[in-house]
Design a protein around this motif. Structure first.
Motif, short mmCIF file in Angstrom:
data_model
loop_
_atom_site.label_atom_id
_atom_site.label_comp_id
_atom_site.label_asym_id
_atom_site.label_seq_id
_atom_site.Cartn_x
_atom_site.Cartn_y
_atom_site.Cartn_z
N UNK A 264 -2.76 -9.39 6.27
CA UNK A 264 -1.54 -8.79 6.78
C UNK A 264 -1.27 -7.44 6.14
N UNK A 265 -1.53 -7.34 4.84
CA UNK A 265 -1.32 -6.07 4.13
C UNK A 265 -2.32 -5.01 4.58
N UNK A 266 -3.59 -5.43 4.72
CA UNK A 266 -4.63 -4.50 5.16
C UNK A 266 -4.30 -3.96 6.55
N UNK A 267 -3.79 -4.83 7.42
CA UNK A 267 -3.47 -4.42 8.79
C UNK A 267 -2.31 -3.42 8.82
N UNK A 268 -1.41 -3.52 7.85
CA UNK A 268 -0.22 -2.65 7.84
C UNK A 268 -0.41 -1.38 7.02
N UNK A 269 -1.53 -1.27 6.34
CA UNK A 269 -1.77 -0.11 5.49
C UNK A 269 -2.18 1.09 6.33
N UNK A 270 -1.42 2.16 6.25
CA UNK A 270 -1.70 3.37 7.00
C UNK A 270 -2.79 4.18 6.29
N UNK A 271 -3.56 4.97 7.03
CA UNK A 271 -4.60 5.80 6.41
C UNK A 271 -4.01 6.68 5.31
N UNK A 272 -4.67 6.66 4.15
CA UNK A 272 -4.22 7.48 3.03
C UNK A 272 -3.11 6.87 2.21
N UNK A 273 -2.56 5.73 2.61
CA UNK A 273 -1.46 5.11 1.88
C UNK A 273 -1.97 4.46 0.61
N UNK A 274 -1.35 4.75 -0.54
CA UNK A 274 -1.77 4.11 -1.78
C UNK A 274 -1.16 2.71 -1.88
N UNK A 275 -1.74 1.91 -2.78
CA UNK A 275 -1.33 0.51 -2.88
C UNK A 275 0.13 0.35 -3.29
N UNK A 276 0.59 1.19 -4.21
CA UNK A 276 1.98 1.08 -4.67
C UNK A 276 2.96 1.27 -3.52
N UNK A 277 2.68 2.27 -2.68
CA UNK A 277 3.55 2.51 -1.52
C UNK A 277 3.51 1.32 -0.56
N UNK A 278 2.30 0.79 -0.33
CA UNK A 278 2.15 -0.36 0.56
C UNK A 278 2.95 -1.55 0.04
N UNK A 279 2.82 -1.83 -1.27
CA UNK A 279 3.52 -2.97 -1.86
C UNK A 279 5.03 -2.80 -1.77
N UNK A 280 5.51 -1.60 -2.03
CA UNK A 280 6.95 -1.34 -1.95
C UNK A 280 7.45 -1.48 -0.52
N UNK A 281 6.68 -0.94 0.42
CA UNK A 281 7.07 -0.98 1.82
C UNK A 281 7.13 -2.41 2.34
N UNK A 282 6.17 -3.24 1.92
CA UNK A 282 6.11 -4.62 2.40
C UNK A 282 6.89 -5.59 1.50
N UNK A 283 7.54 -5.05 0.48
CA UNK A 283 8.37 -5.87 -0.43
C UNK A 283 7.58 -7.01 -1.06
N UNK A 284 6.44 -6.68 -1.63
CA UNK A 284 5.62 -7.65 -2.34
C UNK A 284 6.03 -7.63 -3.81
N UNK A 285 6.42 -8.79 -4.35
CA UNK A 285 6.88 -8.83 -5.73
C UNK A 285 6.11 -9.86 -6.57
N UNK A 286 6.19 -11.14 -6.19
CA UNK A 286 5.70 -12.22 -7.02
C UNK A 286 4.28 -12.07 -7.53
N UNK A 287 3.34 -11.85 -6.63
CA UNK A 287 1.93 -11.77 -7.04
C UNK A 287 1.38 -10.36 -6.84
N UNK A 288 2.24 -9.38 -7.02
CA UNK A 288 1.88 -7.99 -6.75
C UNK A 288 0.69 -7.53 -7.60
N UNK A 289 0.72 -7.80 -8.89
CA UNK A 289 -0.34 -7.33 -9.78
C UNK A 289 -1.69 -7.90 -9.36
#
Length: 344
Positions: A264-289
């Motif tokens: 789901x995260x891979x599908x929503x990741x825009x070209x050039x988007x870094x992981x931190x931005x992706x995680x913040x955008x998708x509100x990933x917290x618990x197992x983020x690291x």
């Protein structure tokens, strides 16, 4: 047509005879699997089960219709279950519905597609959602209270009388997955010699005796080690799995959920988007690291292969329960080695 998580059961019962292709999507793989079992139970004669992977359908989109129109090896009824990642089945479904509109799918057996990394807004879903001969249903993880109530209902149907605390223990031990909870309830009913005609009271001591998944048995360290390719840690985590009696099926379900989350995260990741931005955008917290360590190792093509491999492993465990620990340990080591490969 479309069904929601709340009305799936009633819509399925009312329309089962008209549905040629069922599409289950959403992040709750356990809910989709439960819906699959429920839908299959509505068939007059389910017959032989044919399993297809997303990779097979992507490589040969015509195969879905070909298999649906084929006759069983034994001349009886059959149905098809395809487990796919994302849009792997889109072309196959498109071919199926185009030929159905031309009258070329008459006599085809029922088709069930599970795509937990897709949504009801996906291309595949849009091909089906307005059709009377198809059903799209999206499943979200249930809230804990719903799971506890469902466990209590399942226990009652098996001839077990349990209070809310017992139901909550079973739900927690099953990691809130109703399939695993049903497995534990079946074992509990066997242990207590319970049935609807011989109701038995469940005590904490009974759970202590039979639960294969302990409350302190955390899947995450094992899942993290395997999917991040931590080859040094995997043997110790497999040893812990055996020591505390973690259910092998539970491990695979946890891996499947994590793979679906990554997809789901891979599908929503825009070209050039870094992981931190992706995680913040998708509100990933618990197992983020852990996810930040895993995602670079699992580009879409490798992730597709992982999903197919986990589906094969799931089937192997169900078919070989006595050797499940050995099969799982070998597979986990193989997946961890695959994770560190630069190409997949």
């Amino acid at each position: 047509m479309k069904a929601t998580q709340a009305n799936f059961a009633s819509v399925a019962r009312r329309s089962a005879g008209d549905i040629a292709l069922w599409f289950f999507c959403g992040p709750d793989e356990g809910g989709a699997a439960t819906a699959l079992a429920s839908a299959i139970s509505l068939l007059p004669d389910a017959g032989e089960r044919v399993e297809l992977s997303g990779a097979e359908l992507k490589a040969d989109p015509a195969r879905l219709l070909d298999e649906a129109r084929s006759t069983s090896l034994f001349g009886g009824a059959r149905h098809i279950v395809a487990r796919v990642a994302g849009e792997e089945a889109a072309k196959a479904v498109e071919t199926f519905v185009e030929m159905a509109d031309l009258g070329e799918a008459k006599g085809a057996c029922p088709v069930f597609v599970i795509a937990t990394s897709a949504t009801d807004k996906s291309r595949t879903a849009k091909l089906l959602i307005d059709r009377r001969d198809a059903l799209v249903a999206m499943f979200y993880p249930p809230n804990p209270e719903d799971v506890h109530n469902a466990v209590a209902s399942m226990a009652g149907a098996a001839g077990l009388r349990c209070g809310s605390q017992i139901a909550e223990r079973i739900a927690r031990a099953a990691d809130m997955d109703l399939r695993l909870a049903q497995s534990e309830i079946d074992k509990l009913a066997l242990y207590l010699d319970a049935s609807p005609l011989a109701v038995r009271q469940v005590e904490d001591a009974d759970l202590d005796a039979i639960l294969a998944v302990r409350e302190d048995a955390d899947f995450d360290p094992l899942v993290d080690a395997v999917l991040s390719g931590n080859l040094a840690r995997v043997p110790a985590e497999i040893g812990r799995m055996r020591e505390v009696g973690i259910n092998p099926l539970g491990v695979v379900l946890a891996l499947e959920r994590r793979a679906a989350q990554m997809a789901g995260l891979v599908a929503r990741r825009q070209p050039g988007m870094d992981l931190a931005t992706l995680m913040n955008q998708q509100r990933v917290f618990g197992n983020r690291k852990a996810l930040e360590a895993m995602l670079p190792r699992w580009p879409a093509p490798k992730l597709d292969r992982l999903v197919a491999r986990l589906a094969d492993l799931h089937r192997a465990l169900l078919a070989n329960s006595q050797a499940a620990e050995t099969i799982l340990a070998q597979s986990l080591a193989g997946i961890a080695r695959f994770a560190v490969q630069k190409k997949g």
